[in-house]
Design a protein around this motif. Structure first.
Motif, PDB file in Angstrom:
ATOM      1  N   ASP A 382       5.459  10.692   5.080  1.00 21.23           N
ATOM      2  CA  ASP A 382       5.115  10.658   6.504  1.00 21.23           C
ATOM      3  C   ASP A 382       4.845   9.239   6.985  1.00 21.23           C
ATOM      4  O   ASP A 382       5.161   8.886   8.127  1.00 21.23           O
ATOM      5  CB  ASP A 382       3.895  11.536   6.778  1.00 21.23           C
ATOM      6  CG  ASP A 382       4.212  13.020   6.708  1.00 21.23           C
ATOM      7  OD1 ASP A 382       5.405  13.358   6.700  1.00 21.23           O
ATOM      8  OD2 ASP A 382       3.263  13.820   6.652  1.00 21.23           O
ATOM      9  N   ASP A 383       4.234   8.415   6.102  1.00 22.66           N
ATOM     10  CA  ASP A 383       3.956   7.029   6.480  1.00 22.66           C
ATOM     11  C   ASP A 383       5.238   6.209   6.597  1.00 22.66           C
ATOM     12  O   ASP A 383       5.293   5.246   7.382  1.00 22.66           O
ATOM     13  CB  ASP A 383       3.004   6.384   5.469  1.00 22.66           C
ATOM     14  CG  ASP A 383       1.561   6.828   5.652  1.00 22.66           C
ATOM     15  OD1 ASP A 383       1.216   7.253   6.773  1.00 22.66           O
ATOM     16  OD2 ASP A 383       0.779   6.741   4.681  1.00 22.66           O
ATOM     17  N   LEU A 384       6.257   6.571   5.850  1.00 20.66           N
ATOM     18  CA  LEU A 384       7.532   5.855   5.963  1.00 20.66           C
ATOM     19  C   LEU A 384       8.096   5.987   7.378  1.00 20.66           C
ATOM     20  O   LEU A 384       8.656   5.031   7.929  1.00 20.66           O
ATOM     21  CB  LEU A 384       8.541   6.384   4.947  1.00 20.66           C
ATOM     22  CG  LEU A 384       8.201   6.143   3.466  1.00 20.66           C
ATOM     23  CD1 LEU A 384       9.340   6.630   2.579  1.00 20.66           C
ATOM     24  CD2 LEU A 384       7.911   4.673   3.190  1.00 20.66           C
ATOM     25  N   LEU A 385       7.937   7.158   7.968  1.00 26.96           N
ATOM     26  CA  LEU A 385       8.387   7.356   9.344  1.00 26.96           C
ATOM     27  C   LEU A 385       7.562   6.498  10.308  1.00 26.96           C
ATOM     28  O   LEU A 385       8.103   5.898  11.243  1.00 26.96           O
ATOM     29  CB  LEU A 385       8.280   8.829   9.715  1.00 26.96           C
ATOM     30  CG  LEU A 385       8.685   9.216  11.144  1.00 26.96           C
ATOM     31  CD1 LEU A 385      10.120   8.798  11.438  1.00 26.96           C
ATOM     32  CD2 LEU A 385       8.517  10.716  11.357  1.00 26.96           C
ATOM     33  N   ARG A 386       6.259   6.419  10.060  1.00 23.29           N
ATOM     34  CA  ARG A 386       5.397   5.594  10.916  1.00 23.29           C
ATOM     35  C   ARG A 386       5.742   4.113  10.756  1.00 23.29           C
ATOM     36  O   ARG A 386       5.715   3.350  11.731  1.00 23.29           O
ATOM     37  CB  ARG A 386       3.924   5.852  10.580  1.00 23.29           C
ATOM     38  CG  ARG A 386       3.486   7.282  10.867  1.00 23.29           C
ATOM     39  CD  ARG A 386       2.006   7.495  10.609  1.00 23.29           C
ATOM     40  NE  ARG A 386       1.668   8.899  10.792  1.00 23.29           N
ATOM     41  CZ  ARG A 386       1.425   9.759   9.801  1.00 23.29           C
ATOM     42  NH1 ARG A 386       1.456   9.333   8.538  1.00 23.29           N
ATOM     43  NH2 ARG A 386       1.155  11.015  10.047  1.00 23.29           N
ATOM     44  N   PRO A 455      12.961  -2.255   9.886  1.00 17.93           N
ATOM     45  CA  PRO A 455      12.756  -0.798   9.799  1.00 17.93           C
ATOM     46  C   PRO A 455      13.659  -0.125   8.774  1.00 17.93           C
ATOM     47  O   PRO A 455      13.359   0.978   8.313  1.00 17.93           O
ATOM     48  CB  PRO A 455      13.075  -0.308  11.220  1.00 17.93           C
ATOM     49  CG  PRO A 455      13.944  -1.363  11.814  1.00 17.93           C
ATOM     50  CD  PRO A 455      13.493  -2.653  11.203  1.00 17.93           C
ATOM     51  N   ARG A 456      14.744  -0.776   8.370  1.00 17.74           N
ATOM     52  CA  ARG A 456      15.656  -0.174   7.402  1.00 17.74           C
ATOM     53  C   ARG A 456      15.109  -0.240   5.975  1.00 17.74           C
ATOM     54  O   ARG A 456      15.488   0.555   5.125  1.00 17.74           O
ATOM     55  CB  ARG A 456      17.017  -0.858   7.475  1.00 17.74           C
ATOM     56  CG  ARG A 456      17.719  -0.724   8.822  1.00 17.74           C
ATOM     57  CD  ARG A 456      18.933  -1.613   8.897  1.00 17.74           C
ATOM     58  NE  ARG A 456      18.577  -3.009   8.722  1.00 17.74           N
ATOM     59  CZ  ARG A 456      19.471  -3.991   8.536  1.00 17.74           C
ATOM     60  NH1 ARG A 456      20.751  -3.716   8.496  1.00 17.74           N
ATOM     61  NH2 ARG A 456      19.060  -5.233   8.404  1.00 17.74           N
ATOM     62  N   GLN A 457      14.216  -1.209   5.721  1.00 21.48           N
ATOM     63  CA  GLN A 457      13.600  -1.287   4.397  1.00 21.48           C
ATOM     64  C   GLN A 457      12.374  -0.385   4.315  1.00 21.48           C
ATOM     65  O   GLN A 457      12.000   0.070   3.229  1.00 21.48           O
ATOM     66  CB  GLN A 457      13.225  -2.733   4.066  1.00 21.48           C
ATOM     67  CG  GLN A 457      14.423  -3.659   3.967  1.00 21.48           C
ATOM     68  CD  GLN A 457      14.043  -5.066   3.550  1.00 21.48           C
ATOM     69  OE1 GLN A 457      13.364  -5.294   2.551  1.00 21.48           O
ATOM     70  NE2 GLN A 457      14.488  -6.043   4.342  1.00 21.48           N
ATOM     71  N   CYS A 458      11.718  -0.188   5.433  1.00 19.56           N
ATOM     72  CA  CYS A 458      10.681   0.837   5.561  1.00 19.56           C
ATOM     73  C   CYS A 458       9.611   0.719   4.483  1.00 19.56           C
ATOM     74  O   CYS A 458       9.418   1.620   3.664  1.00 19.56           O
ATOM     75  CB  CYS A 458      11.348   2.209   5.503  1.00 19.56           C
ATOM     76  SG  CYS A 458      10.544   3.427   6.528  1.00 19.56           S
ATOM     77  N   ARG A 459       8.883  -0.374   4.480  1.00 18.07           N
ATOM     78  CA  ARG A 459       7.922  -0.624   3.409  1.00 18.07           C
ATOM     79  C   ARG A 459       6.885  -1.648   3.843  1.00 18.07           C
ATOM     80  O   ARG A 459       6.987  -2.265   4.912  1.00 18.07           O
ATOM     81  CB  ARG A 459       8.653  -1.142   2.177  1.00 18.07           C
ATOM     82  CG  ARG A 459       9.391  -2.483   2.409  1.00 18.07           C
ATOM     83  CD  ARG A 459      10.051  -2.974   1.141  1.00 18.07           C
ATOM     84  NE  ARG A 459      10.821  -4.195   1.335  1.00 18.07           N
ATOM     85  CZ  ARG A 459      10.308  -5.413   1.346  1.00 18.07           C
ATOM     86  NH1 ARG A 459       8.996  -5.603   1.218  1.00 18.07           N
ATOM     87  NH2 ARG A 459      11.097  -6.475   1.507  1.00 18.07           N
ATOM     88  N   SER A 460       5.901  -1.852   2.970  1.00 22.15           N
ATOM     89  CA  SER A 460       4.934  -2.923   3.165  1.00 22.15           C
ATOM     90  C   SER A 460       5.390  -4.162   2.398  1.00 22.15           C
ATOM     91  O   SER A 460       6.354  -4.131   1.626  1.00 22.15           O
ATOM     92  CB  SER A 460       3.550  -2.481   2.697  1.00 22.15           C
ATOM     93  OG  SER A 460       3.593  -2.120   1.325  1.00 22.15           O
ATOM     94  N   LEU A 461       4.697  -5.264   2.605  1.00 18.58           N
ATOM     95  CA  LEU A 461       5.069  -6.529   1.974  1.00 18.58           C
ATOM     96  C   LEU A 461       4.841  -6.488   0.464  1.00 18.58           C
ATOM     97  O   LEU A 461       3.918  -5.837  -0.024  1.00 18.58           O
ATOM     98  CB  LEU A 461       4.265  -7.678   2.565  1.00 18.58           C
ATOM     99  CG  LEU A 461       4.402  -7.925   4.065  1.00 18.58           C
ATOM    100  CD1 LEU A 461       3.547  -9.123   4.471  1.00 18.58           C
ATOM    101  CD2 LEU A 461       5.857  -8.145   4.469  1.00 18.58           C
ATOM    102  N   THR A 462       5.656  -7.218  -0.261  1.00 16.94           N
ATOM    103  CA  THR A 462       5.455  -7.394  -1.701  1.00 16.94           C
ATOM    104  C   THR A 462       4.458  -8.515  -1.945  1.00 16.94           C
ATOM    105  O   THR A 462       4.095  -9.274  -1.028  1.00 16.94           O
ATOM    106  CB  THR A 462       6.770  -7.748  -2.400  1.00 16.94           C
ATOM    107  OG1 THR A 462       7.202  -9.052  -1.945  1.00 16.94           O
ATOM    108  CG2 THR A 462       7.854  -6.719  -2.113  1.00 16.94           C
ATOM    109  N   VAL A 463       4.039  -8.664  -3.184  1.00 15.45           N
ATOM    110  CA  VAL A 463       3.145  -9.770  -3.558  1.00 15.45           C
ATOM    111  C   VAL A 463       3.810 -11.102  -3.245  1.00 15.45           C
ATOM    112  O   VAL A 463       3.165 -12.017  -2.712  1.00 15.45           O
ATOM    113  CB  VAL A 463       2.775  -9.682  -5.056  1.00 15.45           C
ATOM    114  CG1 VAL A 463       2.046 -10.949  -5.497  1.00 15.45           C
ATOM    115  CG2 VAL A 463       1.912  -8.456  -5.324  1.00 15.45           C
TER     116      VAL A 463
END
Length: 512
Positions: A382-386, A455-463
């Motif tokens: 669900d968070d991926l959609l957000r 938005p296509r990667q749909c994620r948070s930042l890496t280290v």
């Protein structure tokens, strides 16, 4: 100029020491030599030691190749240290062989500092920032929720006195003390602490009851001094440095104090603002390999991820049409990038980096051809959609991250306080065209405040992306678990800013 002994306290992964020790004088020499770095947390200590080792082998082509083998996983750290035993032992000695804490291991730490000072005939500088949990606004909010919490009984409020103790021992010509902006307003027994901290730093011997310790003038690094001997000469907020004005791609606001011993007849200059403002998130991290996120609550599978993101794109298009935002639907391609990995190692695209100089030269290592600590975490479906909505919203709204009021009802999380305004920016995208918001240790908890702009990667930042925003060089390897690495990066001083502070100190000592 003569070698300058650096005593690094509360060192973390070494951001402040990295920047200052990298300064070169007119002859191309690096006068700042770290004699000891003190750090209590085990993973940060390991990172600190690995970096100390790298600095000692940096000029050896063969040793650098061995270091690259280690960070790429071809050899172990023990094998690396065995290949270069002299440098390894020197690095371990620099970091006291194991994690050490001021206030707990003072006998050992103070003896090491005594020995270093006794054997050094040049100038000395003490650097570091006492842990900020007791001063930060977030930390104070957490403390307020602790039953029977009393600030006057929280030892973290007084760790700066451990800093004073070291100053009394080393009696450096200069010290640099860093902390969060919350230190300006932190209170104990109803009294704001900062004026007392300034008073104590001006007279460390009086606080530590040590004879024959000279006092210090306290300078701002961003506001010219009128009369630093006058405690009222400066507004406390003038000690606040806004990193984004000094070539850091991040709105990181920190209090940094520059202490100059009373017998030094020289006035420091202030930092020069960068003509590169702002340095955007996209220019800072855009060359790093694209990655996909994972799932946190179910088995991770690339096909399943692509299917989920495709379904989310359809749902988001439908939601946006319901909200009559046809422009967004037409402009944005929300289809997932195919065949993405969750971890990247090869970094053959670094030549395309749009990072402005001199930050580009500081960050990139043309011999590395590899990307370190670049792996994604898992998220709830669900968070991926957000996340996709946040990134898409920012792209359409000139980099503005949506507040809770901007979310369609279909995307509202099931939080009791979602509509209260208390957590209006619970989901925050790091906009492509702006500097990043402050990278904090909270990035280790979840990625909601640090959503990637694509938005296509749909994620948070890496280290690694967080480290880039903090201006750690690409060859800086963070040890420990991914969670520990996030904490290290979030708590650090940006090394590129630290280098500029080092240049101010070097000029001051050169004039002196």
């Amino acid at each position: 100029m003569k070698d300058v002994l650096v005593i690094d306290l509360f060192a973390g992964p070494g951001g402040l020491g990295e920047g200052i020790s990298s300064c070169t004088d007119e002859s191309g020499n690096k006068p700042f030599k770290i004699g000891v770095s003190v750090e209590r947390e085990s993973s940060a200590h390991k990172t600190l030691t690995t970096r100390a080792f790298f600095r000692k082998i940096k000029d050896s082509e063969k040793a650098r190749k061995d270091y690259y083998k280690y960070v790429r996983g071809s050899i172990t750290r023990d094998e690396l240290f065995l290949l270069h035993q002299e440098e390894a032992q020197s690095a371990l000695a620099e970091t006291l062989h194991e994690p050490r804490a001021l206030g707990k291991d003072n006998e050992l730490i103070h003896k090491r500092i005594h020995d270093l000072v006794k054997g050094h005939r040049g100038p000395r500088i003490v650097i570091g920032g006492p842990p900020c949990q007791a001063y930060s606004l977030a930390g104070r909010s957490r403390n307020a929720g602790i039953k029977n919490y009393k600030a006057e009984e929280d030892h973290r409020h007084f760790l700066y006195k451990e800093y004073l103790q070291v100053i009394s021992i080393a009696q450096p010509e200069v010290f640099v003390m860093e902390n969060v902006r919350g230190i300006l307003s932190a209170k104990v027994d109803g009294e704001v602490m900062f004026p007392q901290i300034l008073k104590d730093l001006r007279n460390p011997g009086l606080v530590t009851e040590t004879d024959d310790v000279l006092g210090y003038k306290i300078y701002s690094l961003v506001v010219d001094a009128d009369d630093p001997k006058d405690p009222q000469y400066i507004n406390p907020s003038d000690f606040l440095i806004r990193s984004e004005f000094y070539g850091v791609p991040q709105a990181r606001h920190r209090v940094i104090l520059l202490g100059v011993r009373d017998d030094i007849d020289a006035i420091p200059t202030t930092l020069n603002k960068s003509d590169q403002y702002p340095i955007s998130v996209e220019s800072a991290i855009g060359d790093l390999p694209a990655l996909r996120s994972g799932f946190s609550k179910k088995k991770d599978d690339v096909k399943d991820w692509e299917s989920t993101i495709s379904e989310n794109a359809i749902r988001l298009n439908r939601i946006l049409r319901i909200s009559n935002d046809q422009e967004l639907v037409e402009k944005l391609n929300l289809a997932p990038l195919s065949s993405l990995n969750r971890k990247a190692t090869l970094h053959s695209n670094f030549q395309s980096a749009t990072i402005p100089t001199p930050l580009k030269d500081w960050l990139l290592d043309k011999d590395l051809n590899y990307v370190l600590n670049h792996e994604t975490r898992g998220h709830m479906a669900d968070d991926l959609l957000r996340y996709a909505f946040c990134a898409a919203y920012a792209l359409l709204n000139n980099g503005t991250s949506p507040k809770s009021r901007d979310f369609p009802n279909q995307l509202a999380p099931k939080h009791a306080n979602w509509d209260s305004g208390t957590h209006a920016d619970r989901f925050r995208v790091q906009s492509a065209n702006k500097e990043a918001t402050t990278v904090t240790s909270h990035i280790s908890k979840d990625g909601h405040y640090f959503i990637h702009y694509d938005p296509r990667q749909c994620r948070s930042l890496t280290v690694r992306e967080a480290a880039r925003l903090q201006t750690f060089p690409d060859n800086y390897f963070f040890e420990g678990t991914r969670t520990q690495q996030y904490v290290q990066v979030g708590n650090a001083v940006p090394p590129f800013l630290a280098q500029q502070i080092g240049k101010v100190v070097m000029k001051l000592l050169g004039n002196y």
